[in-house]
Write an enzyme that holds these catalytic residues in place. Sequence first.
Site, short mmCIF file in Angstrom:
data_model
loop_
_atom_site.label_atom_id
_atom_site.label_comp_id
_atom_site.label_asym_id
_atom_site.label_seq_id
_atom_site.Cartn_x
_atom_site.Cartn_y
_atom_site.Cartn_z
N ASP A 18 -71.59 122.38 47.97
CA ASP A 18 -72.97 122.00 47.62
C ASP A 18 -73.99 123.13 47.56
O ASP A 18 -75.12 122.98 48.03
CB ASP A 18 -73.47 120.91 48.57
CG ASP A 18 -72.62 119.65 48.52
OD1 ASP A 18 -71.64 119.61 47.77
OD2 ASP A 18 -72.95 118.70 49.24
N LYS A 104 -69.41 114.50 43.87
CA LYS A 104 -69.28 113.44 44.87
C LYS A 104 -70.56 112.60 44.93
O LYS A 104 -71.61 113.04 44.45
CB LYS A 104 -68.95 114.02 46.24
CG LYS A 104 -69.96 115.02 46.77
CD LYS A 104 -69.42 115.68 48.04
CE LYS A 104 -70.34 116.74 48.57
NZ LYS A 104 -71.65 116.27 48.98
N CYS A 143 -72.76 117.96 54.92
CA CYS A 143 -71.62 117.92 53.99
C CYS A 143 -70.54 118.93 54.32
O CYS A 143 -69.35 118.65 54.12
CB CYS A 143 -72.11 118.08 52.55
SG CYS A 143 -73.11 116.65 52.02
#
Length: 189
Positions: A18, A104, A143
């Site tokens: 990310d 995702k 995450c």
Amino acid sequence: MMTMKVDYTPRDALLVVDMQNDFCEGGALAVDGGNALVPGINAEIEAAQAAGALVVASRDWHTVDHVSFSHRGGPWPVHCVQDTHGAAFHPDLTLGDDTIRVSKATAFDADAYSAFDGTGLGGYLKEKGIERVIVCGLALDVCVKATVLAAREEGFDTLFLEPLSAAVDPDAVAECRREFTDAGAEVCS
């Protein structure tokens, strides 16, 4: 620039979590220190590629009205909406054409924190003969944490690159480190 001493092999996958505009300074859900991680992560990408390892980059890729957004009762402000500047990878991140990009949390009604959650990534990596996953990125206590723990649950040897990750809550780092080692992941700090 922070450089790590990872000996990559073709049985490794570097998983960059990310590294998106919305999670870096100036973004909708910025993590302090996000921008500063890019040069070190780029060095890891280069080292992984040179050794024949896979490079995987995960991203939040939310619908416009995603369930995780506060106006829908979720914990987060609007961030990483599909096809927006905020959802794009950091402009200085050197992702090659052969980088595996994993999206995702793409459904309206379900959130996902781990790069393995609902993406098929675990099966894909096993199919490619990957034995070890090396993880870095944002955010360490959200995450990245979910991804490290999921990599272990999937049965991969897992190495977490702490200097190439940053947390939303710096006070949570020690607890994350404990959880990683308890799960059998190696922590490189």
